[in-house]
Scaffold this motif. Structure first.
Motif, short mmCIF file in Angstrom:
data_model
loop_
_atom_site.label_atom_id
_atom_site.label_comp_id
_atom_site.label_asym_id
_atom_site.label_seq_id
_atom_site.Cartn_x
_atom_site.Cartn_y
_atom_site.Cartn_z
N THR A 1 -10.73 0.39 -4.36
CA THR A 1 -10.58 -0.83 -3.95
C THR A 1 -10.24 -1.70 -4.51
OG1 THR A 1 -11.88 -0.42 -2.18
CG2 THR A 1 -11.07 -2.83 -2.46
N ALA A 2 -11.29 -1.38 -5.76
CA ALA A 2 -10.75 -2.21 -7.75
C ALA A 2 -9.60 -2.33 -7.90
CB ALA A 2 -11.97 -1.56 -8.48
N GLN B 1 -6.78 -1.02 -6.12
CA GLN B 1 -5.31 -2.27 -5.25
C GLN B 1 -5.89 -3.39 -5.92
OE1 GLN B 1 -3.44 -0.22 -3.99
NE2 GLN B 1 -2.32 -2.22 -3.25
N TRP B 2 -6.96 -4.36 -5.94
CA TRP B 2 -7.18 -5.36 -6.64
C TRP B 2 -6.42 -5.92 -8.05
CZ3 TRP B 2 -9.33 -9.27 -9.71
CH2 TRP B 2 -9.53 -10.33 -9.23
N THR B 3 -6.33 -4.46 -8.73
CA THR B 3 -6.29 -5.29 -9.86
C THR B 3 -5.11 -5.29 -10.06
OG1 THR B 3 -8.31 -4.18 -11.07
CG2 THR B 3 -5.98 -4.52 -12.24
N SER C 1 -2.54 -6.15 -7.06
CA SER C 1 -2.85 -7.11 -6.51
C SER C 1 -2.65 -8.15 -7.09
CB SER C 1 -3.70 -6.99 -4.79
OG SER C 1 -3.87 -5.78 -4.32
N LEU C 2 -3.56 -8.15 -7.91
CA LEU C 2 -3.43 -9.73 -8.72
C LEU C 2 -2.05 -9.42 -9.44
CD1 LEU C 2 -4.86 -12.05 -10.10
CD2 LEU C 2 -6.59 -10.44 -11.03
N GLY D 1 -6.87 -15.13 0.03
CA GLY D 1 -7.40 -13.89 -1.35
C GLY D 1 -6.45 -12.74 -1.59
N LEU E 1 -5.89 -9.69 -2.64
CA LEU E 1 -5.86 -8.05 -2.37
C LEU E 1 -5.18 -7.68 -1.90
CD1 LEU E 1 -6.98 -5.14 -2.15
CD2 LEU E 1 -8.50 -5.59 -0.66
N LYS F 1 -3.12 -4.91 0.41
CA LYS F 1 -3.18 -4.00 1.09
C LYS F 1 -1.75 -2.78 1.75
CE LYS F 1 -7.31 -5.58 3.27
NZ LYS F 1 -8.52 -5.36 4.93
#
Length: 246
Positions: A3-4, A6-8, A10-11, A194, A196, A198
């Motif tokens: 998840t971390a 994917q969040w990175t 995404s950012l 947000g 994130l 997916k």
């Protein structure tokens, strides 16, 4: 950890697409100011490259289903995220959006929205805003296009419910065009808030048109039924249960 990561991703993706919007907007500005074709080409280029980047950077694939309208129609679309705007705009030949007036003052977006013939609406004035919207749309439709409106008036998270507003029915009656309902599941992967994003398959589905002549009340009920039913089905298709949100 996944998840971390994917969040990175995404950012970084969000930074890239907004920087690209600015760059593209500046590069195309002289052409867009000279001709509406330039504005249309710039926005089509942005939509297509953003969908390509979404697939490559965060794993969001896109798919268009149904018969894409090419004539003068009202497109009544489910709105879950920025992604469904991009997919619809890329799909139709000449999309014009009903948009909140504040966006006219947004850098890049405002100038291109004007050039495309998008119709700004003051959402705070309700009845007055609807009457002015119909008048403005009638003037704008001296040139053919597909008028995109969001019947719920805003982005709605997957599984959440908001009432369908009368503005779409007023336009449908006033213009005398068919209305093409559009369903989507885009918000499952690209949420309205947000960072994130997916991975998965974001779908926009153009449904059977509602021909002119249906009464206002029946039209709104039919529009809501077909959009919500199909959007729920598209969300379930990718493993999201909209009923589980309530």
């Amino acid at each position: 950890m996944a998840t971390a990561f994917q969040w990175t991703r995404s950012l970084i993706f969000m930074i890239v697409i907004y920087a690209w919007m600015l760059i593209l907007g500046i590069v195309f500005a002289p052409y867009a100011l000279l001709t509406k074709r330039g504005a249309l080409q710039a926005c089509k280029t942005y939509a297509r490259t953003t969908m390509w980047l979404a697939r490559w950077m965060v794993g969001i694939r896109t798919e268009v289903r149904g018969a894409v309208p090419t004539g003068e129609v009202v497109v009544g679309a489910k709105h879950q995220s920025f992604l469904d705007i991009i997919i619809i705009f890329d799909a139709v030949p000449h999309g014009k959006f009903i948009m909140k007036r504040e966006l006219l003052w947004t850098p890049v977006i405002g100038m291109y929205a004007r050039r495309l013939g998008c119709i700004p609406v003051d959402r705070g004035k309700k009845g007055v805003a609807v009457a002015k919207m119909v008048k403005d749309v009638s003037k704008e439709f001296t040139e053919p296009g597909q008028l995109v409106i969001y019947p719920q008036g805003t982005r709605v998270a997957p599984g959440a419910h908001r009432p369908y507003k009368v503005g779409t029915a007023v336009l449908y009656e006033g213009l005398g065009f068919p209305c093409v309902p559009v369903a989507t599941n885009a918000g499952v992967f690209w949420p309205r808030t947000g960072v994130l994003r997916k991975p998965g398959l974001a779908i926009v589905d153009f449904l059977d048109p509602i021909e002119p002549g249906v009464g206002r009340k029946d039209f709104l009920q039919r529009l809501e039924d077909v959009i919500e039913t199909r959007s729920d089905a598209l969300m379930k298709e990718v493993g999201f249960d909209p009923d589980g949100v309530h």
